[in-house]
Structures are given as C-alpha cells and as structure tokens.
Design a protein around this motif. Sequence first.
Motif, mmCIF file in Angstrom:
data_model
loop_
_atom_site.group_PDB
_atom_site.id
_atom_site.type_symbol
_atom_site.label_atom_id
_atom_site.label_comp_id
_atom_site.label_asym_id
_atom_site.label_seq_id
_atom_site.Cartn_x
_atom_site.Cartn_y
_atom_site.Cartn_z
ATOM 1 N N LYS A 4 0.817 -1.211 0.000
ATOM 2 C CA LYS A 4 0.000 0.000 0.000
ATOM 3 C C LYS A 4 0.853 1.265 0.000
ATOM 4 N N LEU A 5 2.180 1.113 0.033
ATOM 5 C CA LEU A 5 3.072 2.261 -0.002
ATOM 6 C C LEU A 5 3.656 2.411 -1.400
ATOM 7 N N LYS A 20 13.703 4.577 -3.645
ATOM 8 C CA LYS A 20 13.164 4.441 -2.297
ATOM 9 C C LYS A 20 11.942 3.538 -2.357
ATOM 10 N N LYS A 21 11.910 2.567 -1.475
ATOM 11 C CA LYS A 21 10.762 1.660 -1.364
ATOM 12 C C LYS A 21 9.960 2.048 -0.131
ATOM 13 N N ASP A 22 8.712 1.651 -0.091
ATOM 14 C CA ASP A 22 7.825 1.873 1.051
ATOM 15 C C ASP A 22 7.728 3.339 1.449
ATOM 16 N N VAL A 23 7.490 4.187 0.457
ATOM 17 C CA VAL A 23 7.347 5.627 0.683
ATOM 18 C C VAL A 23 5.893 5.919 1.034
ATOM 19 N N SER A 24 5.686 6.603 2.162
ATOM 20 C CA SER A 24 4.320 6.884 2.613
ATOM 21 C C SER A 24 3.776 8.207 2.085
ATOM 22 N N GLY A 76 -0.044 4.014 -10.476
ATOM 23 C CA GLY A 76 -0.245 3.015 -9.435
ATOM 24 C C GLY A 76 0.569 3.361 -8.210
ATOM 25 N N GLN A 77 1.389 2.437 -7.760
ATOM 26 C CA GLN A 77 2.221 2.667 -6.569
ATOM 27 C C GLN A 77 3.616 3.192 -6.938
ATOM 28 N N ASP A 78 3.893 3.315 -8.232
ATOM 29 C CA ASP A 78 5.212 3.754 -8.680
ATOM 30 C C ASP A 78 5.218 5.239 -9.009
ATOM 31 N N VAL A 79 6.227 5.940 -8.481
ATOM 32 C CA VAL A 79 6.416 7.359 -8.761
ATOM 33 C C VAL A 79 7.801 7.511 -9.385
#
Length: 134
Positions: A4-5, A20-24, A76-79
């Motif tokens: 979900k991050l 960076k992974k798991d960025v909130s 999606g979840q990718d920036v």
Amino acid sequence: MNSKLMNLKILLPFQVFAEKKDVSRIVAETRNGSFGLLPHRLDCVAALEPGILTCETEAEGEVYVAVDEGVLIKTGQDVLVSVRNAIVGTDLSRLREAVKKEFLTLDEKEQNMRSVMAKLESGLIRRLAEFQNG
C-alpha cells in the motif's frame, strides 16, 4: 514490503540517482506551488520546478532532495521523477541555497545562451536571404 506504499525512483539524464521503497508520502514543487502524493492518489503527471522534493519512509523518516526542473509521473504505486540534476541532504537551508545557486543560475545561463543562439540564427537567415536575392 507494504504494497500500500509507494516506490520512488529519481532519474538523472545518465543514471538512477535514488530508489526508495515503502514511501508513505511525497511532496514536490510545481509552478502552481507544492503538492503532496499519498499512496492512494490517482495517477498523475506534473512538471517540476527547481526546489525541494520531500519523501517519507518508515525506515529513514523524511528525506530531502534538491531537484532541478523535470517531470513527476505517478502510475499506481510507482512514482518516477526525472530531473536534470539532484542533490540529497538533511539541512533544508543548505539545500534551498543549493537550489538557488546551482539550478536557478543555470536557468539564467541557459536563457542567455538561447538569446545568443536566436541572434546567431536570425543573422544567418538574414544573410542567406541577402545571398539568395543578390
């Protein structure tokens, strides 16, 4: 890994600057001001201005990156952030100074160069027209 991050990737013209992974959350600067991205925000594209990009992860806390102009794309979840130059740091005042010194002055130099090139091009076109008419 929390699905979900977000996953953030900062690209420079010839290399991957950071991943960076798991960025909130992510905060970026555009011509219209700063805006934030959360994991469930709709997909978007934004033109970035020279400024400070902030991202937050549970492992590192807030991370600050001075970025030059570029583009941000969220799918999606990718920036994906693609910029001409970037500097990472922890001192916001120093990063702000780096943005002013490195990125904004480069824009002034680039504008001067474009002005000179436009004059050269117009002179060349004028001389070609004189040559063709003469």
